[in-house]
Design an enzyme around this catalytic site. Structure first.
Site, PDB file in Angstrom:
ATOM      1  N   HIS A   1      -6.024 -18.176  14.247  1.00 12.96           N
ATOM      2  CA  HIS A   1      -7.631 -18.161  14.358  1.00 12.96           C
ATOM      3  C   HIS A   1      -8.313 -17.243  12.765  1.00 12.96           C
ATOM      4  O   HIS A   1      -8.642 -17.725  11.990  1.00 12.96           O
ATOM      5  CB  HIS A   1      -7.494 -18.888  15.541  1.00 12.96           C
ATOM      6  CG  HIS A   1      -8.909 -19.084  15.311  1.00 12.96           C
ATOM      7  ND1 HIS A   1      -9.622 -20.168  14.676  1.00 12.96           N
ATOM      8  CD2 HIS A   1     -10.289 -17.952  14.863  1.00 12.96           C
ATOM      9  CE1 HIS A   1     -11.357 -19.597  14.726  1.00 12.96           C
ATOM     10  NE2 HIS A   1     -11.890 -18.551  14.733  1.00 12.96           N
TER      11      HIS A   1
ATOM     12  N   CYS B   1     -13.851 -24.885  13.151  1.00 12.52           N
ATOM     13  CA  CYS B   1     -12.205 -24.567  11.462  1.00 12.52           C
ATOM     14  C   CYS B   1     -11.051 -25.515  12.542  1.00 12.52           C
ATOM     15  O   CYS B   1     -11.171 -26.294  13.695  1.00 12.52           O
ATOM     16  CB  CYS B   1     -12.157 -23.878  13.113  1.00 12.52           C
ATOM     17  SG  CYS B   1      -9.970 -22.292  12.632  1.00 12.52           S
TER      18      CYS B   1
ATOM     19  N   CYS C   1      -7.308 -24.661  16.650  1.00 13.13           N
ATOM     20  CA  CYS C   1      -8.397 -25.122  17.319  1.00 13.13           C
ATOM     21  C   CYS C   1      -8.704 -26.489  17.378  1.00 13.13           C
ATOM     22  O   CYS C   1      -9.524 -26.953  18.022  1.00 13.13           O
ATOM     23  CB  CYS C   1      -9.801 -24.682  16.048  1.00 13.13           C
ATOM     24  SG  CYS C   1     -10.420 -23.305  16.126  1.00 13.13           S
TER      25      CYS C   1
ATOM     26  N   ASP D   1       1.229  -1.320  -0.592  1.00 17.12           N
ATOM     27  CA  ASP D   1      -0.220  -0.337   0.286  1.00 17.12           C
ATOM     28  C   ASP D   1       0.666   0.865  -0.112  1.00 17.12           C
ATOM     29  O   ASP D   1       1.851   0.706   0.704  1.00 17.12           O
ATOM     30  CB  ASP D   1      -0.945  -0.406   0.975  1.00 17.12           C
ATOM     31  CG  ASP D   1      -2.087   1.180   1.323  1.00 17.12           C
ATOM     32  OD1 ASP D   1      -2.105   2.037   0.055  1.00 17.12           O
ATOM     33  OD2 ASP D   1      -2.977   1.218   2.715  1.00 17.12           O
TER      34      ASP D   1
ATOM     35  N   CYS E   1      -8.007 -24.806  12.430  1.00 17.31           N
ATOM     36  CA  CYS E   1      -6.242 -24.130  11.963  1.00 17.31           C
ATOM     37  C   CYS E   1      -6.274 -24.785  13.382  1.00 17.31           C
ATOM     38  O   CYS E   1      -5.727 -26.203  13.865  1.00 17.31           O
ATOM     39  CB  CYS E   1      -6.954 -22.639  12.719  1.00 17.31           C
ATOM     40  SG  CYS E   1      -7.748 -22.011  14.038  1.00 17.31           S
TER      41      CYS E   1
ATOM     42  N   ASP F   1      -7.974  -7.190   1.573  1.00 17.95           N
ATOM     43  CA  ASP F   1      -6.984  -7.698   2.776  1.00 17.95           C
ATOM     44  C   ASP F   1      -7.354  -6.555   4.181  1.00 17.95           C
ATOM     45  O   ASP F   1      -8.577  -5.370   4.021  1.00 17.95           O
ATOM     46  CB  ASP F   1      -5.440  -6.491   2.669  1.00 17.95           C
ATOM     47  CG  ASP F   1      -6.001  -5.104   3.031  1.00 17.95           C
ATOM     48  OD1 ASP F   1      -5.406  -4.947   3.614  1.00 17.95           O
ATOM     49  OD2 ASP F   1      -6.360  -3.684   2.015  1.00 17.95           O
TER      50      ASP F   1
END
Length: 392
Positions: free
Chosen positions: A352, A321, A326, A91, A323, A283
């Site tokens: 997460h 989830c 989790c 950016d 991840c 984003d």
């Protein structure tokens, strides 16, 4: 050309695509974790790879101030500096500069501002920002634009949009000059050895005024054959419905053959609503920022892990989830980490939340390819919105 975009499936305005870059292909729609200072807060690049991140974002303003874009360049560019070998977008810092409302002065040449770190005076012009982004060496670079609050009146929105287009023309000219290895004017070092070509994205401004958005898109398209387009000046104070309306306006005003990047937007419902309106790249700092404050995204809404009700909760943050947080830890343990000020708690929630957003865009992409995006998105949003998000 090293940058190409192929649409492989559609569902209304939603698209599944492949954005090719010098550092590999990016399957879209995609969420880009934000590594403002060359690091996604609390996460290692290997974490990002394991959760399927294909492209990340860095910020020219922050990296210019610290450690200095010249330092990053000396270290071989942002990819080598942070050990990330996949695509990067930077950016331009326009949002950060213009958020310093009491510390900056705008004129046609550029923006004079005070560093939020030490108060030193700095001056950004379109040319200087392009030089900074060249030093950082990202694959995709954003133009320097004039950002205003989301609910600005028409006159202010027009002024900022038209200035952004004039600055865009200067950005393009400077990028072309550097890529042709013409003598530098203000480059801190000789012409950068990397990369040979960067994709400059223009930014469509216009506030919440549909005709200004359409005018900006039309004028920008007339300047150059851009590799993609940014949609800026949204999620900066306006109502969500106004944001969604502006995305629809821009979808109809931009070519279907190019990727669209909705800047700074990344809450779960906004990802799905944006994808439904033709957005390809997103984003947002929210997943790590919220994670550091104890908030977790779940398919049943947002939860605050610090609440006493989770003291004896043996469930994972989100039972659906997969991840690393989790699949290994429960809510009671993560709550314990937060109330005990253990750094691991911040890391686990950040991990997460980023994984959660990446899984949303992967699910959206697959549903577009499968031909059931409308059903998938409707069911996902209905479940998520059924439980009001808890305040953090």
């Amino acid at each position: 050309m090293p940058f190409e975009f192929e649409v492989v499936a559609k569902a209304g305005a939603a698209r599944a695509g492949i954005f090719s870059t010098p550092h590999g292909p990016v399957e879209t729609p995609v969420f880009m974790p934000v590594g403002t200072l060359a690091a996604v807060k609390s996460l290692d690049p290997d974490d990002l790879v394991q959760m399927g991140a294909s492209m990340i974002l860095g910020n020219a303003y922050h990296l210019h101030l610290r450690p200095g874009d010249d330092v990053v360049r000396e270290m071989g560019g942002l990819h080598r500096f942070m050990r990330w070998d996949r695509p990067i977008l930077t950016d331009s810092g326009g949002f950060q500069v213009f958020s310093l409302a009491q510390l900056r002065t705008v004129n046609e040449e550029g923006v004079e501002f005070q560093s939020h770190l030490d108060g030193s005076r700095r001056f950004f012009t379109p040319e200087i920002v392009m030089q900074i982004e060249r030093n950082l060496g990202a694959d995709v670079i954003m133009q320097f634009d004039h950002v205003i609050p989301g609910q600005s009146d028409e006159a202010s929105a027009r002024d900022a949009s038209e200035r952004s287009i004039r600055w865009l023309e200067r950005c393009l000219k400077e990028v072309q000059r550097m890529e042709e290895n013409q003598p530098p004017d203000r480059l801190p070092l000789p012409a950068s050895p990397f990369p040979t070509h960067q994709a400059l994205f223009p930014i469509v401004q216009g506030g919440i005024h549909a005709h200004l958005r359409r005018e900006a898109a039309e004028r920008i398209r007339g300047v150059h054959d851009w590799p993609g387009f940014g949609i800026g000046g949204l999620s900066v104070g306006e109502e969500k419905e106004a944001m969604y309306e502006m995305i629809e306006v821009v979808d109809n005003a931009l070519p279907q053959t190019h990727p669209r990047y909705l800047m700074g937007v990344g809450f779960p419902e906004d990802l799905i609503e944006g994808i439904a309106r033709g957005v390809d790249l997103f984003d947002c700092v929210a997943p790590t920022r919220m994670g550091r404050n104890g908030a977790a995204f779940t398919r049943d809404g947002r939860l605050n892990i610090k609440r006493a009700e989770y003291r004896l909760d043996s469930r994972p943050l989100d039972p659906d989830c997969d991840c690393a947080a989790c699949t290994r830890f429960n809510r009671a343990y993560i709550r314990h980490l937060f109330v005990s000020d253990e750094i691991l708690g911040l890391r686990l929630l950040s991990l997460h939340n980023v994984h959660f957003l990446l899984s949303i865009v992967r699910g959206a992409r697959q549903s577009i390819i499968n031909g059931d995006f409308d059903t998938w998105s409707r069911d996902w949003l209905a479940r998520y919105r059924a439980s009001s998000p808890l305040a953090v």
